[in-house]
Design an enzyme around this catalytic site. Structure first.
Site, PDB file in Angstrom:
ATOM      1  CE  LYS A 277      -4.326  -2.026   1.338  1.00 30.20           C
ATOM      2  NZ  LYS A 277      -5.337  -2.304   2.337  1.00 30.20           N
TER       3      LYS A 277
ATOM      4  NE  ARG B 108      -7.606  -8.566   0.553  1.00 31.96           N
ATOM      5  CZ  ARG B 108      -7.225  -7.810  -0.468  1.00 31.96           C
ATOM      6  NH1 ARG B 108      -6.251  -6.954  -0.343  1.00 31.96           N
ATOM      7  NH2 ARG B 108      -7.840  -7.925  -1.648  1.00 31.96           N
TER       8      ARG B 108
END
Ligand code: 9MG
Length: 274
Positions: A221, A255
């Site tokens: 991210k 995840r």
């Protein structure tokens, strides 16, 4: 946790959820059939590398991504789930906010619905999850994928997200979803600045008070890119650092895209702190 006949045990090991995006930008232009085979092969590789969950998504949730119709999302995810359910013995989650997609995905072999709107995107979603005895991930997001990164603000990011998740879990249970089938997720990157994301991770242990399995998704991210000043292709180590930290502070599921590296990081962290 028992979801549609499959069991997931928490506390003894961290579960690594491998990300399987079945969106056009994640595929070659080889046609739908080839794409399905390619997706199943990729998922099988992630399972061999140690993933105990596979999360399949047919609609991108990146900031500014265009919405996808129900029919298109169904066409992308259902054949892959059907093939995968026969090919692997791990839990399959479907990353969708649409009740119709969730229902067909569960019928095709999925066990969990990963709903980034925490059941707020489709009024039928809670009923589908409850009736089909599926697990559900309730994720925090401020705004929508289109608007969420427009200067998000919080008084106290962790307290606000904790009480928001508490309310959403109570709503889910009131709508018939079994308490033991609910997973919570602070939604790293969804309506948060780099500082918000770092604060959430620094204070991750406060989410334990919700008494639910905790999922954390940091993989590749942009806050990692901002800290390290590296592009998306060079965020594996930064992701692994956040994975180790998250496990040490209460994460039950992580995840990730890069399963092999993060399974190793998770196993080492488990040996140290479980
Ligand atoms: C779909 N998706 C992208 N990032 C995610 C995250 O952090 N958590 C969950 N549950 N889903 C995510």
């Amino acid at each position: 946790m028992n979801c549609r006949g499959k069991t997931l045990t928490f506390g003894t090991q961290t579960h690594v959820m491998g990300i399987l995006n079945v969106t056009p930008d994640s595929f070659s232009d080889g046609g739908r059939y080839l794409d399905v085979q390619q997706a199943i092969t990729h998922a099988e590789t992630m399972v061999t590398e140690g993933a105990t969950l596979i999360d399949i998504g047919g609609e991108s949730s990146r900031p500014g991504a265009s919405p996808v119709s129900v029919d298109e999302e169904l066409a992308r995810v259902v054949p892959v789930i059907r093939g995968l359910a026969d090919a692997v013995d791990v839990l399959i989650s479907v990353d969708t906010s649409k009740a119709k997609v969730a229902k067909h995905a569960l019928e095709a072999g999925a066990h969990i619905v990963n709903d980034i709107t925490a059941l707020c995107g489709d009024p039928e979603m809670a009923t589908v999850v409850a009736e089909m005895k599926a697990g559900v991930v309730l994720m925090h997001m401020k705004g929508t994928p289109r608007t969420m990164q427009q200067a998000p603000e919080y008084d106290d990011v962790v307290t606000e997200i904790c009480s928001w998740l508490k309310e959403k879990t109570q709503n889910a249970e009131a709508q018939g979803i079994a308490a033991e089938r609910i997973i919570v997720d602070p939604g790293i990157g969804f309506g948060k600045t780099t500082k918000h994301n770092l604060d959430i991770l620094k204070r991750l242990s406060e989410f334990r008070e919700l008494k639910k399995p905790l999922l954390v998704g940091t993989s590749r991210k942009s806050f990692i890119g901002n800290v390290l000043e590296v592009p998306i292709t060079a965020r594996v180590e930064g992701t692994a650092a956040t994975v180790c930290w998250a496990i040490a502070h209460g994460a039950d599921i992580v995840r990730v895209h890069d399963v092999k590296a993060n399974v190793r990081a998770a196993q080492m962290t488990d040996a140290l702190c479980r």
